[in-house]
Write a protein that holds these residues in place. Structure first.
Motif: not given
Ligand code: 26W
Length: 815
Positions: A664-668, A682-692, A783-788
């Motif tokens: 639905x296009x939310x950023x994770x 799938x969405x690419x490292x630039x399109x998700x916020x990873x931590x931890x 990008x999120x919607x398009x690649x999920x």
């Protein structure tokens, strides 16, 4: 296959109108003038159900006529939610039904909201089962879902003085117009009693107690009404509803004792998500529905093919977690004792028919039952389990003399002899799967390491999926319209086409459309927030959402502690350009899970302080929406800007909410856990916020825990946050309300809330920066919607069908 005759649009509306009126008049006995909203809803459902039946009968007829292999999906939970809107949509009847109702003076979307939300499940596992029933119907996989028709689904959650209270759920109080009772399909389920040998491998079991399982069937229609599956839920009834003996002696309580004891089995869903209740009634539920389902499928197979020799060619039995593990022993019993197979042949058939999905590695979640209890309740099954175990351990010993038999055994000898349900399911299955790539790999390395060595080919992965019909097309009509304009009408048929949306990430017009769609969705949610929480939120601010069962490993506590840090920061620098946010929480805690309930309490207490502070008024709000369920998820997910998927790495088997948000296009914002990893790929490292910490780092951190005091010292702001919480800053009326919660973190930070705090805090500041650059944000969203699309349940079901069940799908899954 076409379901029904197609009418011209006007004819169709007229036809639906007369169908609704007929149902109202002749099925409900109501005149239109006297009909209440609920009567219109029931009449609408009954009219819709007729159309579903046309599809259903065609599907059933075809699969019988062609003798196709069928899937039997055994699940103690089906978290269905509402059915009317989705069924209409799949049948292509949304438009004409809306018009028909309007012409009868009824607002369809409005009456749809009074349909009860069928909550025969706790969370992820139950919702997955519901998505899969719909996806099998949509991809033409012939299937029957088997479960329990609980009188009462998952409890309703209220929030009183910030605390969770549980109220009973009562979805059947207005009857269930979707179902058909099948008195003729009923089976005897035995408990207790004695066993006596009657042949080389055969035994006669004489149960001491017998209850009836009565079937209730519901059609599940797939996309475009091409096909359908059946949900068959069992209800427990007494053999003798009234004991005349007791009645005549004036013992009225005794007269209904058998009935009460029998019917208790399908009374209520256990609200435990991931910790076994360990009650005898739960084991009775597990055996009750497993036995009824196996008797039913064996009986039907025998009637159709005249023999059980080819059972594995015509039936695939999927165990949704270990709750139906007794299927292994029950199928053996039916083949040995009732159909007189010898052990070897019975075992071959059993193993070739059954497969098992594991949904969790949390050690406390793994089901075991005391041998003494199983022996008393199911003496024949205990014998069979011992028989399986002896042969299995013998075979392993012969092949690899150094194998660790104690950990392979179906019996745990360390904790007072208990049956390990996961080992039983594993040994009895030809294939065992995890639900994300990481989880399936961890299965091989941790809980199932020894079993994996014994059967190196058995474990495979099928990453979970969600149905795009419910979670995109129906939940987010605005986005769906845009996707259809950009990618073509056919996205509804082939979700894989959303990929084309990716080419429009930089298109200003598309970005503006997206912003407007999201704003509308947020407005809808804001109204509910105002109604249910009494808090006014501005649809322009960032909607930061964490909705799921409340559990320590999911780390709602990390989220709320970081929220407090943010609150403090805003208060100390009120004039900085903070990204205004609303923190949205929702989720239930198991009724006996004290820590989870305390976390809910803390979120509500923090909300009360933050929402009443005028310094942070237009920057920060915190809301906890009560009674999270499927319908609320459908409202919240399309309104989310930010999706919180922040479990301790290695602990969330997959997650499925994460997929719904991303599609639905939310950023994770998330850890490298479960399917988050695959979303990131799938969405690419630039399109998700990873931590931890990663799962590997968590492993190391647990073996060498760093003292909390040291972690706290090294983390700016954390000490102040913990002291404030522990000291009663958010619970002025009861200063030590959170003393224990905080003390727990200081003593043993098992879920690494403190360890990951700083990394999470930094990640949230990256979110602030991204939000400030709105064009960038919408790029990411596209990008999120398009690649999920890959997370479609049709893709997941396609993998099960091809690699595990070996059933051809009617229509190829396209994703
Ligand atoms: C016996 C007590 C009990 C009850 C429920 C143990 C375990 C469970 C479930 C396995 C809990 C559950 O729902 N697990 C979730 O399954 C989803 C579907 O595969 C995953 O996406 C989630 O990550 C997992 O937590």
């Amino acid at each position: 296959r076409t379901a029904a005759v197609h009418f011209e649009p006007d004819d169709q509306v007229d036809r639906l109108k007369s169908e609704i009126l007929r149902k109202l008049t002749y099925s409900l006995g109501k005149a239109p003038a006297a009909a209440q909203a609920h009567d219109w809803l029931t009449a609408g459902i009954l009219a819709t159900r007729d159309h579903a039946i046309d599809v259903w009968q065609a599907s059933t007829k075809e699969s019988y006529a062609t003798g196709r292999k069928r899937v039997y999906y055994l699940s103690l939970e089906f978290l269905i939610g509402r059915s009317l809107a989705d069924t209409l949509n799949n049948l292509g009847l949304t438009e004409p039904m809306t018009r028909a109702m309007r012409e009868l003076g009824v607002d369809l979307p409005e009456i749809e909201t009074i349909e009860p939300d069928a909550a025969l499940g706790n969370g992820g596992l139950g919702r997955l089962a519901a998505c899969y029933m719909e996806a099998m119907a949509s991809t033409g996989v012939p299937a029957l879902g088997y479960g329990i028709r609980y009188d009462h689904g998952l409890f309703k959650q209220g929030i009183e003085n910030g605390r969770q209270i549980e109220r009973p759920e009562d979805w059947l109080s207005f009857r269930n117009p979707w179902e058909f009772e099948r008195r003729e399909a009923s089976y005897r389920i035995g408990f207790g009693g004695s066993v006596a040998a009657s042949g080389p491998d055969q035994v006669v079991w004489t149960p001491e107690e017998t209850v009836f399982a009565v079937a209730y069937d519901t059609p599940v229609v797939g996309w475009r009404g091409r096909d359908s599956t059946t949900l068959r839920l069992w209800r427990a009834r007494a053999m003798h509803p009234l004991s005349l003996d007791a009645f005549n002696k004036g013992d009225l309580v005794g007269a209904v004792a058998e009935r009460n004891r029998a019917e208790a089995i399908s009374k209520v869903l256990y609200p435990n998500d991931s910790t076994p209740a360990g009650q005898e009634l739960r084991l009775r539920q597990e055996f009750f529905f497993t036995s009824a389902s196996l008797q039913d499928l064996v009986h039907r197979h025998h009637r159709q093919f005249g023999s059980l020799d080819n059972l594995a060619e015509k039936a695939a039995i999927q165990l949704n977690d270990t709750h139906p593990s007794l299927a292994v022993a029950e199928l053996m019993r039916l083949l040995l004792d009732e159909h007189k197979f010898n052990w070897e042949k019975a075992w071959e058939i059993t193993n070739a028919t059954i497969s098992y999905t594991n949904h969790t590695l949390l050690p406390e979640a793994l089901e075991t039952w005391p041998v003494a209890l199983v022996e008393r309740l199911l003496p024949r099954h205990m014998q069979i389990i011992f028989g399986i175990n002896a042969r299995f351990l013998d075979a392993v010993r012969r092949r690899s003399p150094d194998a660790d038999l104690a950990s392979l055994s179906l019996i745990d000898e360390h904790h007072g002899r208990r049956v390990r349900m996961a080992n039983l399911a594993f040994v009895g299955s030809h294939t065992v799967n995890g639900v994300s790539a990481l989880h399936s790999n961890l299965m091989k390395e941790t809980v199932f390491a020894q079993l994996h060595r014994a059967f190196p080919e058995r474990i495979t992965n099928v990453t979970n999926g969600i149905t795009p019909r419910r979670w995109l097309l129906n939940a987010n009509p605005g986005l769906t319209r845009l996707l259809q304009e950009v990618c073509g009408e056919a996205v509804a048929d082939d979700i894989g086409l959303v990929r084309q949306f990716g080419a429009h990430a930089d298109d200003r017009a598309v970005q503006e459309r997206l912003a407007a769609i999201r704003r509308d969705n947020k407005l809808r949610l804001a109204k509910v927030i105002q109604q249910d929480c009494g808090v006014v939120v501005d649809p322009e601010v960032l909607f930061d959402v964490q909705i799921k069962r409340v559990h320590e490993y999911k780390r709602q506590l990390l989220n709320i502690l970081e929220t407090i840090a943010l609150y403090n920061a805003i208060r100390s620098e009120p004039y900085r350009d903070w990204a205004p946010r609303v923190k949205v929480f929702a989720g239930k805690a198991a009724s006996n899970y004290t820590t989870a309930k305390s976390i809910i309490n803390l979120i509500n207490d923090v909300a009360a302080v933050v929402n009443n502070d005028i310094t942070t008024r237009d920057r920060l709000k915190v809301v906890f929406l009560p009674n999270y369920n499927v319908s609320l998820a459908e409202l919240i997910i399309p309104a989310a800007d930010l999706s919180e998927q922040i479990s301790t790495a290695g602990m969330e088997a997959s997650g499925t909410g994460n997929m719904k948000f991303a599609l639905n296009g939310a950023i994770t914002i998330g850890t490298l856990d479960g399917a988050n990893i695959e979303i990131g790929e799938r969405v690419g490292a630039d399109n998700i916020v990873i931590f931890g910490l990663t799962a590997d780092e968590v492993e190391i951190a647990k073996r060498n825990p760093r003292p909390s005091a040291e972690v706290i010292r090294a983390t700016p702001h954390l000490e102040g946050v913990l002291d404030a919480v522990a000291g009663g800053a958010y619970s002025p009326g009861e200063r030590d309300r959170y003393a224990q919660l905080v003390e727990g973190l200081r003593l043993n930070d098992w879920f690494l809330v403190l360890r990951d705090f700083e990394s999470y805090h930094q990640a949230q500041r990256r979110v602030d920066a991204l939000w400030a650059d709105r064009a960038r944000w919408w790029q990411m969203s596209v990008a999120n919607t398009a690649h999920c699309a890959w997370f479609s349940a049709d893709r997941a079901i396609g993998e099960y069908a091809e690699r595990i069940w070996h059933v051809p799908a009617g229509q190829a899954a396209r994703a």
